[in-house]
Design an enzyme around this catalytic site. Structure first.
Site, mmCIF file in Angstrom:
data_model
loop_
_atom_site.group_PDB
_atom_site.id
_atom_site.type_symbol
_atom_site.label_atom_id
_atom_site.label_comp_id
_atom_site.label_asym_id
_atom_site.label_seq_id
_atom_site.Cartn_x
_atom_site.Cartn_y
_atom_site.Cartn_z
ATOM 1 N N ARG A 136 -6.231 -1.963 -15.706
ATOM 2 C CA ARG A 136 -5.119 -1.659 -14.814
ATOM 3 C C ARG A 136 -4.773 -2.916 -14.042
ATOM 4 N NH1 ARG A 136 -2.159 0.545 -10.951
ATOM 5 N NH2 ARG A 136 -2.847 0.576 -8.794
ATOM 6 N N SER A 149 -0.517 -5.616 -1.689
ATOM 7 C CA SER A 149 0.934 -5.697 -1.460
ATOM 8 C C SER A 149 1.318 -5.351 -0.027
ATOM 9 C CB SER A 149 1.665 -4.739 -2.411
ATOM 10 O OG SER A 149 1.229 -3.412 -2.193
ATOM 11 N N ASP A 150 0.397 -4.698 0.686
ATOM 12 C CA ASP A 150 0.645 -4.319 2.083
ATOM 13 C C ASP A 150 -0.719 -4.167 2.745
ATOM 14 O OD1 ASP A 150 1.077 -1.863 0.112
ATOM 15 O OD2 ASP A 150 0.045 -1.093 1.877
HETATM 16 N N1 ADE Z 1 -0.400 0.916 -3.467
HETATM 17 C C1 ADE Z 1 0.066 -0.152 -2.804
HETATM 18 N N2 ADE Z 1 -0.037 0.028 -1.480
HETATM 19 C C2 ADE Z 1 -0.560 1.273 -1.306
HETATM 20 C C3 ADE Z 1 -0.897 2.040 -0.187
HETATM 21 N N3 ADE Z 1 -0.703 1.559 1.032
HETATM 22 N N4 ADE Z 1 -1.420 3.266 -0.384
HETATM 23 C C4 ADE Z 1 -1.609 3.731 -1.622
HETATM 24 N N5 ADE Z 1 -1.320 3.058 -2.718
HETATM 25 C C5 ADE Z 1 -0.799 1.832 -2.563
#
Ligand code: ADE
Length: 236
Positions: free
Chosen positions: A88, A204-205
């Protein structure tokens, strides 16, 4: 022979599969990173592309979002198409202060609130863990290339939008690096089929710093780094 969600012959799928969440990312990987690529299946908007990566046969196919969607594709790939390894390649939200937005996490294990950890053996919460050889391949590649990767447990949640944000500090105290929605399902499917899996995730966050979130463009560029780690894991 087709399965309910994959419409091709077993020989059309390579033993090594790159699995992003997003079907458009799968197409992009196929068209930019594979040679001799051909579309081998396209059911419900989830296309499978088979070709070679650096001379090695590979298939790229999306999982869709969440454990149920991923489990359908991973189970059919492992059990009907002779797939040996799935990697993945996706994104996660940072939980630990040890990780920052843009970092890459190699998920050695996945905690989860999904039932996949408890349905197979009554009374037992199964350990959902990555393939050692794929993990080693990913880490050796990253070290040889002087790329930083974080190795540790992630949390696979059945909810992107959850009212239970109160559990995140406890997961953080236990060293959990990030949260996403598929790795535990992938590791459970690999275990059920005596096959191998790994998740390589770009942060990403961050749950502690919403201001650092990636733009759509940055997501695409940074994703390339995680993709190379994933390819090394599949070959490793
Ligand atoms: N994928 C990317 N950011 C996420 C998040 N904050 N919660 C769940 N899946 C995610």
């Amino acid at each position: 022979m087709a399965t309910p969600h994959i419409a091709c012959e077993p020989g059309d799928i390579a033993p090594l599969v790159i699995m992003p969440g997003d079907p458009r990312r799968a197409e992009r990987i196929a068209k930019t990173r594979m040679a001799d690529v051909r579309l081998v299946s396209d059911v419900r908007g989830i296309a499978a592309w088979t070709g070679t990566v650096d001379g090695v046969p590979m298939t790229v196919m999306a999982s869709g979002m969440g454990v149920p969607s991923l489990s359908i594709y991973a189970t059919e790939l492992y059990s009907q198409y002779g797939v040996r390894r799935i990697c993945r390649v996706g994104t996660c939200g940072g939980i630990s202060s040890d990780v920052a937005v843009r970092d890459v996490i190699v998920a050695a294990a996945a905690h989860t609130n999904s039932a996949v950890a408890t349905i197979d053996v009554p009374g037992v919460s199964l350990s959902l863990a990555a393939s050692y050889d794929m993990l080693r391949g990913a880490v050796e590649f990253a070290r040889a290339e002087d790329r930083t990767v974080h190795v540790g447990a992630v949390y696979t949640s059945d909810f992107f939008y959850s009212a239970r944000t109160d559990i995140i500090p406890a997961l953080d105290r236990l060293g959990t690096l990030g949260v996403e929605m598929e790795a535990a399902g992938l590791y459970a499917c690999a275990m059920a089929n005596r096959a191998e899996a790994l998740a390589v995730l770009t942060v990403s966050d961050h749950l502690k710093d919403g201001s650092a979130d990636l733009t759509a463009d940055e997501r695409e560029t940074l994703f390339e780094g995680a993709l190379e780690v994933a390819i090394a894991a599949l070959k490793g």
